[in-house]
Scaffold this motif. Structure first.
Motif, short mmCIF file in Angstrom:
data_model
loop_
_atom_site.label_atom_id
_atom_site.label_comp_id
_atom_site.label_asym_id
_atom_site.label_seq_id
_atom_site.Cartn_x
_atom_site.Cartn_y
_atom_site.Cartn_z
N PRO A 1 0.78 -1.49 -0.01
CA PRO A 1 0.20 0.79 0.42
C PRO A 1 1.11 1.58 -0.39
CG PRO A 1 -0.34 -1.18 1.68
CD PRO A 1 0.37 -2.69 1.01
N ILE B 1 0.43 4.55 -2.66
CA ILE B 1 0.34 5.84 -2.67
C ILE B 1 1.80 6.63 -2.99
CG2 ILE B 1 0.82 7.76 -1.24
CD1 ILE B 1 -1.08 5.02 0.90
N HIS C 1 -0.79 -4.72 4.29
CA HIS C 1 -0.59 -3.70 5.42
C HIS C 1 0.06 -2.75 5.57
CE1 HIS C 1 -4.84 -5.66 5.03
NE2 HIS C 1 -4.13 -6.55 5.63
N ASP D 1 1.49 0.12 8.99
CA ASP D 1 1.06 0.82 9.87
C ASP D 1 2.10 1.58 10.72
OD1 ASP D 1 -1.02 1.81 12.09
OD2 ASP D 1 0.06 0.65 13.33
N THR E 1 -2.85 4.09 9.47
CA THR E 1 -2.51 2.28 9.05
C THR E 1 -2.91 2.54 7.45
OG1 THR E 1 -3.31 3.03 10.98
CG2 THR E 1 -3.54 1.19 9.92
N VAL E 2 -2.43 1.82 6.39
CA VAL E 2 -3.41 1.22 4.97
C VAL E 2 -2.99 0.01 5.42
CG1 VAL E 2 -2.64 3.62 4.19
CG2 VAL E 2 -1.46 1.69 4.48
N CYS F 1 -8.02 -0.41 -6.23
CA CYS F 1 -6.29 0.46 -6.90
C CYS F 1 -6.24 -0.40 -8.31
CB CYS F 1 -5.79 -0.10 -5.43
SG CYS F 1 -6.21 0.59 -4.69
N GLY G 1 -4.41 6.22 -2.19
CA GLY G 1 -5.04 6.68 -0.67
C GLY G 1 -5.87 6.29 -0.07
N LEU H 1 -6.89 3.17 0.78
CA LEU H 1 -6.20 2.50 0.86
C LEU H 1 -6.45 2.91 2.30
CD1 LEU H 1 -2.89 1.57 -1.28
CD2 LEU H 1 -4.36 0.22 -0.48
N ALA H 2 -6.79 3.47 2.89
CA ALA H 2 -6.54 4.39 3.87
C ALA H 2 -7.65 3.50 5.10
CB ALA H 2 -7.59 6.04 3.99
#
Lengths: 490, 631, 109, 166, 466
Positions: free
Chosen positions: A3, A7, A55, A57, A69-70, A80, A118, A121-122
Motif C-alpha cells: 500500500p 501511494i 498492510h 501501520d 494505517t493503510v 486500486c 490513498g 487504502l486508508a
C-alpha cells in the motif's frame, strides 16, 4: 509495504514531475510511473489475501489518536487495480493531446492518482479524509487550468459542491471519533461504534456522511455539478473523474457509512434508494436529449452509479458483490467511452452529436470498438457490465431490508430500456447514416488508441465471460460488510 | 461425443472471430468458405449428437464448462443441456442456417470484401448466440443467447448502415426486444428469489411445490420476454420493419430461428406453464389474437417481404396458441415445419427480388413463373405448405395445433381455422400476383430477369423437399399407431407438462377437424387464385382495406402514446427541470450568498457613529438575551 | 450610603457618555464623552472599594485598596490616551481642516 | 438626612446635570467647561468617600491638565458654536434612545444585585490616604507601575512620530 | 518575565538606534537581534530559567500556555520582520523607522503581558499597551488621508471599548467577594452568578470581542485594516490578534470556567454572527486587502469556537490556530505588499510572471481555507473537534463548516486570478532572500499540516500537566 508503495510512487513521481520542464519527457515519465504503480498493484494481487505485505501501520498523530494505517482488502484491491489500470490507459489514450506546460498537467494527474490510491487504502478515518481532499485538489487545478471555455465557473462549482460535502463528512468523522471509546480514528474502533451510537444519532451522522458521498457519486438531485464539469474538463481528467473518482463515493458508503452506522443506513435506506432510482430514471431520460457526447456519457454515468448505490442499500450479498465488480466494470467501460469521445473530438473538433454522422464508413475500427464499449454500457450479456448489473438487480430484488424491493427492481429496470434508447441513438447518429462535410475527412484511429481500446475490449469480454476471479477477490469483504450492516445484531 | 457439444456453438464463434478480425485481408471466397464451413461442421456434429440422443431411454445430459457466476447461495454454471428438445433446435438452426449461409454467398456477392466478411461474421455470431440460447442449461445462459440474438438481429437489420431508415428499424427491433427482456430478467430474479437457482433441472423439480400465484407471475413475465422476441402483441411491430435487413437474414433470423426463441423458451419451461393455467390462457389468447391480426394485415400488403413477415407473425401466433393449449409437441412441430417453408419462402422471395434487381413491390411483378422456374416451383411448394394442404408439412403441424385448440375450447378452434383461411388466401394472393398473370415491371427489369445461380437455387430445392415431406415426422395417431414420431421423440420433455388432446375426442372427430381445415384452406387458395391470377388488385386500398394496409395504425398509435411522450418528457426534464429547477436552486445558493454579501456590506457605512451605535445595540441584545431569553 | 446609589449614578453617567458619543460629530467632544465614561467607572470603582472595606474592613484594614489603585492606573492610561488621541486628531485636522467624524467615510463597505 | 446625604445628592445631581450639558451644549468650549464641572463633582464624591488622594489627582490631572489640553486644542483650531457640526435629528434621537435603553437594561440587570443592601463606607476608613496608597503602589503594585511607564513611553514615541513635522 | 522586560528594554533600544544610524538595514538588524533575543529569553523562561527574580505579587502568572503562546507570537513576528521589515521604510519618505520598530516592541511587551496576566489590571494595561502604539502605527502614513481616517476611527472606537471594558472590570470588582482583581480569586465557586458578576462578564466579553473583532463589535476592523499601511495591517491582523485571543481564552478559562454553561450561549451567538458576517461580506470585496480584513474576522469567528468550548483541545487548538493563521496571513500580506494593484484583477496572471510567488500564495490561501495538508486544516480541525467534544452546539459546528465552504469562495478567487485568468500582474522588485523565506514559510505550513504534532506534542504534555 505494498500500500505504501502504491501511494508513494505516484506521489513522489508527481512531485518530481513538476520539475521536468519538458512536455515529451514529462509524458513518458508519468506513463512510466503509472506503469510502475500498475506493476505494484498486480504484485499486491499476487501475494494472496493473508500476506503481511498488504498492510502497513505507522505512528502519525498520537495526540489525536490517528495512525497512518493503510491496507489492501478485497475492495481495496479491486479499486486500486482499477486506478492502476486506468492511469496508464488514460496516458496512452491521450498521448496525442497537447497541453500547455504539460509537465504540470501530468504531475497533477499523478498526484490525484496518489490521492485516489490513498482513499482506497486508508484504514483510518482522518487519513481517509486527508486523501479524499488530496484527490480533489489536483483535479480542481487540472480542470480549471486545461479545461473548456466555461471551465472556471464549472470546476469551481464542482469544487465548492464537493468541498461542502466533505466538510460535513469531516464533522461526522470527528463526531464519531469523539464517541469511540478509545478516542481513535481507526476503522476498527469506528466499526465498534455501531452498537455504541444510538439510533437517533446514527440518523444524523448518516446524513452527514451520505450527503458527502452522494455529492461525489453523484446521486440525484445533487448531481448538477457533474455534467458541466465533465463537459468542461480536459478529457483525461474527465476519465479520472468519472472512471475512478465517482467510485470514491460508493467506496466511502461501503466502507465508512453502511457498516459504521447500520441503524442510520437501515432507517433511511428506502429514502436513499428512492433518490437513487429517481436519479437513474431521471438521468436516463435527460440523457436521451443530450446533444453533447460528454454530457450524454455524464448522465448515463449518473444512472449507472445510481444503480450501484441502490444495491448497497439493498444489503444483500449478491447486490454487494455486484457493486464491487460493477465499480470496476463501470470504470473500465466509461473510460473506454471517454477515449472514443476524445478521439472524435480531436478529429472532428466537435462533440455535438447533431454535427456528426456516418463515421462508421470512415473509421470502421473506431466504430466497432465503440459499439462494443457502448454495448457494455447497456449491459449486454457476455460483457462485464452484464455480470455486474445482473447481480445488482437480483440483489435489489432479493433485498430483505425493504418491502419495496420489487418496485425498486421494476422501476430501476426501466433504465435498462432507456439506456438502450440513448446509447443506440448516439451510435446511430454518430456512426451510421451518411457522412457529412465535417465527417468526410475523418480518419481511422491510430495504433496506440487501437491498442488501448482493444485492451479495454478484452477486459470487457474476459470479465463478462469469466467474472469468477474478480468475484472471489471481494468475497470476504462483502461478507464482512454484510455482517456489520446487519442492524438486527445490535 | 455429447461432451463435445460445446464445439457446436464454438465453431460459429470461431468463424465470427476469423471473419471479424481479418475482414480486411480475407477474400470473399475465403470468407464464404469459413462462414459456411463452420456451420456445416457444427451441423454434422449436431447430427452425430442426434444419433446418440435418439436412442431409447436417453437421459438429458448437462455439460458444465465453467462456473459463470457464483455468489454466496447463487450458482450459475456456464452449462449446456443436451436433450431431445435442444438437439431438435440444434438441427434446425445449424441445418437451415447452413443452407442460408450458402444462399447468402451468392446473394450478397455484390458487397465488397470487408462488408461481405462483416456480414458473415454477424451471421456466424448470430448462429453462435442462437445455439447458446437453445443449449443453455439454465435461464441465465438462455438469456445470454436471448440477448445475443437480439444484438445480431440489430446488427444485421442495420447491416446497410448508411440508410437511416434501416438504422431506425434496427433500433426499434433492439429496443422492443429490450422491453421484453426486462420482463424475462425480472422473471429470472424472481426465480432466484424463489428457488435459489436458475438451472432448469432444479427449477422444474422445485416448481410443483410452489404456489400457483408465484408461478403465474413468473410465467407471465417470461411470456412478456417471449412476446418481445417472438413478435407477439403488443411487441410485434418491430418484425415487419426488420425486413430492412438482407433477405437471407430475414429468412434465417426473422423467420426460421430467432423469432422461435420465445416458443422454445416456453416449451422448455412447459412444466411451469402447465402449473399456471391462467398464463396458458393468456398465451393462447395473445397467440390467437396475434395470428388473426397479422393475417388480416398481410391481406393488404404489397411488399413481398412484408407479406411474408406478417405471415411469420401470424404463424408464430399459431405456435403460441399451441403452447397455450398445451399442444407443446404441435408447437415445436410447427416451429420445425415453419422453419422449412418460411425459410423457403423468404429465400424464394430473395431470389425473386434478386431477379427483379431489388424490386420488392409485387404490383410491379407478375407472370414471373416463365422467367424463374425453380424459384417459382419451390415458392409454390412453400405456399402450399403454409396454406396447410396435405400432405405438405404445414398441414400436419397446423392441424395438430388446431386439434389441441379445439380440445381446449371450440372458440379457439374457430378463430384458428378462420386465420388459416386468411393465411391460405393472402399467401396465394401473393403467389398469384407475383408469378401469374403477365409482367407489369419496367422494360429493362424484364430484360434483367434471370434465374438465380445454383448457390441460391440448391438451398431452395432442399428446403422445398423438406417443406414437402417434413410433415411425415408427425403424422397424427389417427392414421396409424405410433406414427407420430416427433411426439414420441419429445415425450421425455413434455411428458409431465403437456396433455395430448389429439386422441381424446376419438378418431372420428379428428378426421372431421382435419377435413374442415383442409376444406377451409382449399377455399382460401381457390378464392385467391381465381381472384388475382388474372387481374391483381393494383388499386390503392380504400375503406377498411386502408386500415389493413396501414397495419391497423398500430405504429402510429405507439408513436402517439409512447415514443412522443417519452421524448417530450425527456425534453422537459432536460430543458426545464434540470436547468430551471435543480441547477437553478444550486446556483441560487451561490447567488443568495452574493446578494447577502452586497447587502451586508452596507452595514459597513464608514460612519464611526453608526459603528458605535451598532456596537451598543449589540450590547443591548446580549443583555436582553441575558434578561429574558435565558430565563 | 447604599452602594446601589453609586452604581446607578455611575451607570447614568456612563450612559450619558455613551449617548454623547452617539450624538456628537465633533471628534474631540466624542473623545470627551469617552473620558466621561471613564470617570463614571472610576467613581464606581472607588465606591466598590469602600464597599469592600465596609464588608471586610474588620479583618483586613487594607481591603478595597486595589480599587483605588486601579482608578489611579485608569487615570494614567487616560492621560496617555488623551495625548495620543489629541495628536491624532490634530494630524487629522492638519490634512482635512475639520474634526468632523462624518467626513471619515473614505473607508467603507 | 445628614450632611453627607445632602452633599451626596447635591453632587450627584450636579454631576448628572453638567454631564448632560456636556453632551448637549452647542459650543465645544462650553462642553469642556461643563466636563470640568463633572470632574469636580466626582472629586467631591471621592472626598465624601474619603479618597482624598484620588480626589486631588482627579482635579489636578483631569480637570487641570487634560481639560486644559482639550481647551488648548480647541483654541488652536478656534472652534465655536457655528463651526460645530450637527448630526441630523434622527441620528441624535437614535443615539439618545440607545444610550437611554442601555441605562435601562443595566438598571434592569443590576437592580436585583445580591449586594444591593451593602453599604459604601462614607468619610471614614483611611485606605484612600496617600500614605497607604503609596505603600501599596510601591510594594504590591510596583510591577504595573513600571509597566505603565512603558505605556507612557509608547505614548510619547507615538506622539513624536505623529506630531513630528516632515 | 524575561519576554516582558526584554521587549520593553529593546523597545527603548530601538528608539535610540535611530540616533546611532538611520540606515534601514541597521535598524532592521537590531530589531531582528532583539526578536531573536526575545525568543531565546522566552524559551529560557519556558524551561524554567529566569533572568530576573522579580516578585510580581501574583499579578503575572507564567504558565506554559502563555509562554508557548509567546513563542508562537515572537516567532511569527520574527518572520514578519524578515519578510516585510524593509517595507516599513517605503510607507512614506523620511519614515521614522526606528520609532516604528520601537512601537512594535512595545506592542510585543503588551502582548506578552496579555498572554501571562493574572489580574484584570494587567490585562487592562496589556491591552492598552497594545492599543496605543497601534493607533499610532495605523496613522503612521501621515500624509495619507485613509491612514489618518483609519487611525482616528480606530482610536475613537478603541477608547469606547476601553470604557466598556473598564465598566465590566468595575462590576466584576464589585461582585468579587474578596475585593480583588486577581482572576483566580474572581473565579472561585461561581456556579451561580450574581447579576453584577454576569453583567461584568458580558461587558468584558464585548470589550475583548471588540479587540479580536468579533461581530457585532468588528466594524472597526475592515476600515482600519484597509486604511492602515499594509505592513502594519499584517502586523495587526496576525500577531496582535493572536496575542489578544490568547488573553481572551486565558481570561475566560481562568476566571469564568466554572460558570461556563452560563455564558456559552452568548459566545455561541457571537461566534455564529461573526462567522456569518465575516464570510458573507468578504465574498463581495473587490480589493484583496479588504477581503483579507474580512477573512480575518471570519477566522476570528473560528477561533471563538475555542472560547466556546474551553478544554484541552481548545487550548492546543488556539495555539495551533494562532500559528497557522499568523504564518499564512503574514505570508499573503508580504506578497500583497509587493503588488502594485491590490484588487483581484491585480493578481491576474501572477502565476505566469512570478510562479513562485503564486505557488506560495496558493499554499497560504489553501491554509486559510483549511484544506488538508496545510496547517490551516488542523487548526480548523481542532476548533471543530473541541466544540464537538463538549457534546453541544453541533448546529454551530455545521454552520461553521458551511461558512468555511463560503470562505473557499473568496480565497479561491485569488487563486483563480493568479492561475486561470490572463493578465500581467505588476510586482515591485522582490529579492531572492524574500522568495526563499516565503518558500520556508510555505514549507513550514505544509509541515504543520502533515505533522501538527511537531508543535502539539509539546502542548499535550505541557498543557495537561498545567
Amino acid at each position: 509495504m505494498i500500500p505504501v508503495l502504491l501511494i508513494a510512487i505516484p506521489l513522489i513521481g508527481g512531485l518530481a514531475g513538476f520539475f521536468i520542464k519538458n512536455d515529451k519527457s514529462a509524458r513518458s515519465w508519468s506513463l512510466l510511473i503509472s506503469l510502475a504503480a500498475l506493476v505494484i498493484s498486480l504484485w499486491g494481487l499476487s501475494v494472496g489475501a493473508k500476506s503481511p505485505l498488504l498492510h502497513a501501520d505507522a505512528e502519525w498523530l498520537p495526540g489525536l489518536g490517528s495512525r497512518f494505517t493503510v491496507g489492501l482488502d478485497g475492495m481495496g484491491q479491486i479499486l486500486c487495480l482499477l486506478t492502476a489500470i486506468a492511469f496508464p490507459v488514460i496516458f496512452i489514450a491521450t498521448w496525442r493531446d497537447e497541453y500547455r506546460k504539460a509537465w504540470n498537467f501530468y504531475a497533477l494527474m499523478l498526484l490525484s492518482q496518489a490521492g485516489l490510491m490513498g482513499v482506497f487504502l486508508a484504514m483510518d478515518a482522518l487519513l481517509f479524509y486527508f486523501f479524499w481532499e488530496l484527490a480533489l485538489i489536483p483535479v480542481y487545478f487540472l480542470c480549471s487550468q486545461w479545461g473548456g471555455e466555461r471551465r472556471i465557473q464549472a470546476t469551481f462549482k464542482f469544487f465548492i459542491y464537493t468541498f461542502v460535502g466533505s466538510l460535513l463528512m469531516l464533522v461526522g468523522i470527528i463526531w464519531l471519533y469523539s464517541h469511540t471509546p478509545d478516542h481513535s480514528f481507526s476503522l476498527k474502533s469506528f466499526y465498534g461504534l455501531r452498537s455504541i451510537v444510538g439510533g437517533a444519532d446514527q440518523v444524523w451522522m448518516f446524513w452527514l456522511f451520505f450527503i458527502a458521498f452522494a455529492i461525489k457519486m453523484p446521486i440525484w438531485p445533487l448531481h448538477t455539478w457533474q455534467p458541466d464539469t465533465y463537459e468542461q474538463s480536459p478529457t483525461a481528467t474527465t476519465m479520472v473523474l468519472s472512471g475512478i473518482m465517482v467510485k470514491m463515493g460508493l467506496f466511502g458508503m461501503i466502507r465508512w457509512l453502511a457498516p459504521v452506522l447500520p441503524l442510520g443506513t437501515w432507517a433511511w435506506g428506502d429514502t436513499a434508494s428512492g433518490l437513487c432510482i429517481t436519479g437513474m430514471i431521471y438521468a436516463s431520460l435527460v440523457a436521451i436529449k443530450q446533444d453533447d457526447l460528454k454530457r450524454l456519457v455524464a448522465y448515463s454515468s449518473i444512472a449507472h452509479i445510481g444503480l450501484m448505490a441502490l444495491a448497497i442499500f439493498a444489503t444483500t450479498a449478491t447486490g454487494m458483490q455486484g457493486v464491487m465488480i460493477q465499480m470496476f466494470n463501470h470504470g473500465i467501460n466509461i473510460i473506454g467511452m471517454w477515449i472514443v469521445v476524445d478521439l472524435i473530438e480531436r478529429q472532428m473538433g466537435t462533440r455535438k452529436i447533431s454535427e456528426l454522422g456516418g463515421l462508421a464508413q470512415k473509421a470502421p475500427a473506431l466504430a466497432i470498438l465503440l459499439v462494443i464499449v457502448a454495448l457494455a454500457n447497456v449491459a449486454l450479456p457476455l460483457t462485464n457490465a452484464f455480470v455486474g448489473e445482473f447481480l445488482l438487480f437480483s440483489g435489489v430484488y432479493s433485498s430483505k431490508v425493504t418491502q419495496y424491493n420489487v418496485v425498486f427492481t421494476v422501476v430501476a429496470g426501466l433504465s435498462i430500456i432507456l439506456s438502450a434508447i440513448y446509447t443506440l441513438n448516439m451510435i446511430q447518429k454518430v456512426f451510421f447514416g451518411n457522412t457529412n462535410a465535417l465527417t468526410e475527412k475523418a480518419k481511422d484511429i491510430k495504433f496506440n488508441e487501437k491498442v488501448v481500446l482493444a485492451a479495454i475490449v478484452v477486459l470487457i469480454v474476459v470479465i463478462g465471460v469469466y467474472p469468477k476471479p474478480v468475484l472471489n477477490l471481494t468475497k470476504e469483504t462483502v461478507d464482512m460488510i454484510l455482517t456489520k450492516m446487519d442492524y438486527k445484531k445490535i | 461425443m455429447i461432451q463435445l457439444v460445446w464445439l457446436v456453438p464454438v465453431l460459429p464463434l470461431a468463424g465470427f472471430l476469423i471473419n471479424g478480425l481479418f475482414r480486411n485481408s480475407l477474400s470473399k471466397g475465403m470468407t464464404s468458405i469459413v462462414g459456411c464451413g463452420v456451420l456445416l461442421a457444427s451441423f454434422i456434429l449436431s447430427l452425430l449428437i442426434f444419433g446418440e440422443v435418439r436412442q431409447e431411454n436417453f437421459q438429458a445430459v448437462t455439460v458444465t464448462l465453467f462456473d459463470f457466476i457464483s455468489v454466496d447461495k447463487l450458482h450459475i454454471p456456464f452449462a449446456f443441456q443436451v436433450d431431445q428438445l435442444s438437439i431438435l433446435f440444434l438441427l434446425i438452426i445449424t441445418g437451415v442456417g447452413f443452407l442460408i449461409h450458402l444462399y447468402s454467398t451468392a446473394y450478397m456477392h455484390e458487397e465488397e470484401a470487408p462488408h461481405f466478411a462483416r456480414y458473415f461474421a454477424y451471421l456466424n455470431l448470430f448462429v453462435f448466440s442462437m445455439l447458446l440460447l437453445v443449449l443453455g442449461a439454465n435461464f441465465v445462459i438462455l438469456f445470454i443467447g436471448w440477448e445475443g440474438v437480439g444484438l445480431c438481429s440489430y446488427l444485421l437489420i442495420g447491416y446497410w448502415f448508411k440508410n437511416i431508415d434501416y438504422g431506425n428499424a434496427a433500433k426499434k427491433a433492439f429496443i422492443m426486444n429490450r422491453i421484453g427482456d426486462l420482463g424475462f430478467l425480472i422473471a429470472i430474479f424472481w426465480m432466484i428469489n424463489q428457488f435459489g437457482s436458475v438451472n432448469f433441472s432444479e427449477v422444474f423439480t422445485a416448481a410443483p411445490g410452489t404456489s400457483t400465484a408465484v408461478l403465474t407471475g413468473i410465467t407471465l413475465l417470461l411470456f412478456v420476454g417471449a412476446t418481445g422476441k417472438s413478435a407477439q402483441i403488443p411487441l410485434y411491430t418491430w418484425l415487419p420493419d426488420a425486413m430492412a435487413g438482407p433477405t437471407p437474414v430475414s429468412a434465417l433470423i426473422h423467420a426460421a430461428t430467432m423469432v422461435t426463441a420465445g416458443i422454445y423458451m416456453i416449451a422448455r419451461s412447459n412444466i411451469l406453464y402447465s402449473l399456471a393455467p391462467l398464463t396458458q390462457n393468456v398465451v393462447a389468447i395473445i397467440g390467437l389474437a396475434t395470428a388473426l391480426l397479422a393475417a388480416t394485415i398481410a391481406l393488404k400488403q404489397n411488399d413481398i417481404k412484408k407479406v411474408l413477415a406478417y405471415s411469420t407473425v401470424s404463424q408464430l401466433g399459431y405456435m403460441f396458441l399451441g403452447l397455450g393449449v398445451g399442444a407443446y409437441t404441435g408447437a415445436v412441430f410447427h416451429v420445425m415445419t415453419h422453419a422449412f417453408f418460411k425459410a423457403l419462402l423468404f429465400l424464394g422471395a430473395g431470389s425473386v427480388i434478386h431477379a427483379m434487381g431489388g424490386e420488392q413491390d409485387i404490383r410491379k411483378m407478375g407472370g414471373l413463373k416463365k422467367y424463374i422456374r425453380t424459384t417459382h416451383w419451390t415458392f409454390l411448394i412453400g405456399c402450399i405448405a403454409i396454406a396447410g394442404i396435405p400432405p405438405f408439412s404445414g398441414f400436419f403441424s397446423k392441424d395438430e395445433i388446431l386439434a389441441g385448440a379445439f380440445a381446449k375450447s371450440p372458440v379457439y378452434y374457430v378463430v384458428g381455422v378462420f386465420t388459416a383461411l386468411l393465411t391460405a388466401f393472402y399467401m396465394f394472393r401473393l403467389y398469384a400476383t407475383t408469378f401469374l398473370g403477365n409482367f407489369r415491371g419496367t422494360h429493362d427489369q424484364e430484360h434483367h430477369l434471370h434465374e438465380s445461380p445454383s448457390a441460391m437455387t440448391i438451398p431452395l430445392i432442399v428446403l422445398a423437399l423438406l417443406a414437402a415431406v417434413a410433415g411425415f415426422l408427425g403424422v397424427p395417431e389417427a392414421f396409424a399407431k405410433n406414427s407420430h414420431w416427433l411426439g414420441h421423440f419429445l415425450e421425455p420433455i413434455f411428458a409431465r407438462g403437456a396433455v395430448e388432446h389429439a386422441a381424446e375426442g376419438g378418431v372420428s372427430q379428428e378426421w372431421m377437424l382435419m377435413g374442415i381445415s383442409v376444406v377451409v384452406a382449399l377455399i382460401g387458395v381457390i378464392a385467391a387464385w381465381t381472384r388475382f391470377s388474372k387481374k391483381p388488385d393494383l388499386a390503392e386500398p380504400s375503406g377498411f382495406g386502408k386500415v389493413l394496409a396501414n397495419k391497423w395504425y398500430v405504429d402510429e398509435l405507439y408513436n402517439a402514446i409512447i415514443v412522443r411522450p417519452l421524448y417530450a418528457i425527456s425534453k422537459f426534464l432536460n430543458n426545464v427541470i434540470e436547468k430551471w429547477v435543480i441547477d437553478w436552486l444550486v446556483n441560487g445558493v451561490g447567488r443568495l450568498v452574493q446578494y447577502g454579501s452586497r447587502q451586508l456590506r452596507l452595514l459597513q457605512s464608514g460612519q464611526v457613529g453608526g459603528y458605535v451605535l451598532l456596537m451598543v445595540i449589540g450590547i443591548l441584545a446580549l443583555f436582553l438575551v441575558e434578561l429574558f431569553v435565558k430565563k | 450610603m447604599p452602594i446601589n446609589y453609586y452604581i446607578f449614578l455611575s451607570l447614568a453617567l456612563f450612559c450619558i457618555g455613551v449617548a454623547g458619543v452617539l450624538t456628537r460629530r465633533n471628534a474631540i467632544i466624542i473623545f470627551m464623552c469617552v473620558e466621561l465614561m471613564l470617570n463614571a467607572v472610576n467613581l464606581l470603582l472607588v465606591a466598590f472599594s469602600k464597599m469592600h472595606l465596609h464588608a471586610l474592613g474588620t479583618g483586613n484594614p487594607q481591603a478595597g485598596i486595589d480599587g483605588q489603585l486601579f482608578v489611579f492606573f485608569i487615570m494614567v492610561v487616560a492621560a496617555a490616551e488623551v495625548s495620543v488621541g489629541l495628536a491624532i486628531i490634530v494630524m487629522m485636522y492638519r490634512n482635512t481642516h475639520s474634526i468632523d467624524v462624518n467626513f471619515l467615510n473614505r473607508l467603507k463597505h | 438626612m445628614g450632611i453627607t446625604q445632602i452633599l451626596f445628592w447635591v453632587l450627584s445631581i450636579m454631576a448628572l446635570v453638567s454631564a448632560i450639558l456636556v453632551v448637549i451644549s452647542k459650543n465645544p468650549v462650553h462642553s469642556v467647561l461643563w466636563l470640568i464641572v463633572v470632574f469636580i463633582a466626582i472629586s467631591g464624591h471621592y472626598i465624601l468617600l474619603n479618597a482624598q488622594f484620588l480626589a486631588i489627582v482627579n482635579v489636578i490631572v483631569y480637570a487641570g491638565a487634560i481639560m486644559v489640553l482639550f481647551l488648548f486644542v480647541f483654541m488652536l483650531m478656534n472652534l465655536n458654536a457655528d463651526t460645530e457640526p450637527q448630526k441630523n435629528k434622527w441620528l441624535k434621537i437614535a443615539g439618545v434612545v440607545a444610550g437611554g435603553s442601555l441605562l435601562l437594561v443595566f438598571v434592569a440587570a443590576l437592580k436585583h444585585a445580591d449586594m444591593k443592601n451593602q453599604l459604601a463606607e462614607m468619610n471614614k476608613g483611611d485606605i484612600g490616604l496617600i500614605h497607604n496608597l503609596g505603600m501599596a503602589l510601591f510594594q504590591d503594585y510596583v510591577v504595573p507601575f513600571e509597566i505603565s511607564s512603558v505605556l507612557f513611553l509608547s505614548a510619547m514615541v507615538g506622539v513624536v512620530v505623529i506630531g513630528k513635522k516632515d | 518575565m524575561n519576554a516582558i522586560i526584554i521587549s520593553a528594554v529593546w523597545g527603548i533600544l530601538m528608539m535610540f538606534s535611530g540616533i546611532v544610524s538611520d540606515k534601514g538595514p541597521f535598524i532592521r538588524n537590531v530589531a531582528v537581534i532583539g526578536l531573536a533575543l526575545l525568543l531565546v529569553g522566552n524559551y529560557l523562561d519556558l524551561i524554567g530559567y529566569h533572568f530576573f527574580a522579580i516578585d510580581a505579587h501574583k499579578m503575572l502568572f507564567f504558565d506554559t500556555f502563555g509562554l508557548l503562546a509567546n513563542t508562537v507570537i515572537f516567532g511569527s513576528t520574527l518572520i514578519y520582520v524578515l519578510l516585510s521589515g524593509r517595507d516599513i521604510e517605503k510607507i512614506a519618505q523620511r519614515m521614522p523607522v526606528a520609532e516604528c520598530f520601537a512601537l512594535v516592541f512595545f506592542v510585543l511587551c503588551g502582548v506578552s503581558l496579555v498572554t501571562t496576566f493574572n489580574t484584570l489590571l494587567m490585562l487592562f494595561l496589556g491591552i492598552e499597551i497594545i492599543s496605543i502604539p497601534l493607533y499610532i502605527l495605523t496613522g503612521s502614513d501621515k500624509r495619507n488621508l485613509k491612514s489618518n481616517e483609519a487611525s482616528l476611527k480606530y482610536f475613537l472606537m478603541g477608547c469606547f471599548s476601553t470604557g466598556v471594558m473598564l465598566l465590566g472590570i468595575a462590576l466584576l470588582y464589585g461582585a468579587s467577594p474578596t475585593g480583588s482583581f486577581s482572576i483566580d480569586e474572581l473565579g472561585i465557586g461561581r456556579s451561580n452568578l450574581s447579576a453584577l458578576y454576569m453583567a461584568g462578564l458580558l461587558l468584558l466579553l464585548v470589550a475583548m470581542g471588540f479587540k479580536v473583532s468579533a461581530a457585532p463589535f468588528h466594524f472597526w476592523t475592515p476600515d482600519v485594516y484597509d486604511g492602515a499601511p499594509t505592513v502594519f495591517t499584517s502586523f495587526m491582523a496576525t500577531i496582535v490578534k493572536a496575542g489578544i485571543f490568547i488573553g481572551f481564552i486565558r481570561l475566560f478559562d481562568e476566571t469564568f470556567s466554572d460558570s461556563q454553561t452560563k455564558w456559552q450561549l452568548f459566545v455561541a451567538i457571537i461566534t455564529a454572527v461573526t462567522l456569518f458576517i465575516g464570510n458573507i461580506t468578504a465574498v463581495f470585496q473587490q480589493s484583496v486587502k479588504r477581503m483579507l480584513a474580512y477573512s480575518s474576522i471570519a477566522q476570528a469567528g473560528f477561533m471563538l469556537l475555542a472560547l466556546l468550548s474551553i478544554n484541552g483541545l481548545a487550548r492546543e487548538g488556539i495555539l495551533l490556530y494562532a500559528a497557522a493563521y499568523s504564518l499564512a496571513t503574514i505570508g499573503i500580506f508580504a506578497i500583497l505588499i509587493k503588488m502594485k494593484d491590490y484588487t483581484f484583477e491585480g493578481f491576474n496572471g501572477l502565476a505566469k510572471h512570478h510562479p513562485l510567488l503564486a505557488a506560495t500564495c496558493t499554499i497560504f490561501l489553501l491554509s486559510l481555507a483549511g484544506i488538508p495538508l496545510t496547517a490551516g486544516f488542523f487548526a480548523k480541525y481542532y476548533m471543530l473537534a473541541s466544540v464537538i467534544e463538549t457534546g453541544h452546539y453541533l448546529w454551530l459546528v455545521i454552520f461553521a463548516v458551511l461558512c468555511a465552504a463560503v470562505s473557499v469562495y473568496y480565497y479561491f478567487r485569488v487563486i483563480q486570478a493568479m492561475y486561470f485568468k490572463d493578465g500581467d500582474a505588476q510586482v515591485i522588485e522582490t529579492r531572492s532572500g524574500f522568495k526563499g523565506l516565503l518558500v520556508v514559510v510555505a514549507a513550514l505550513i505544509i509541515l504543520l499540516g502533515v505533522f501538527p504534532n511537531l508543535l502539539l506534542d509539546k502542548l499535550n504534555t505541557l498543557i495537561y500537566t498545567w
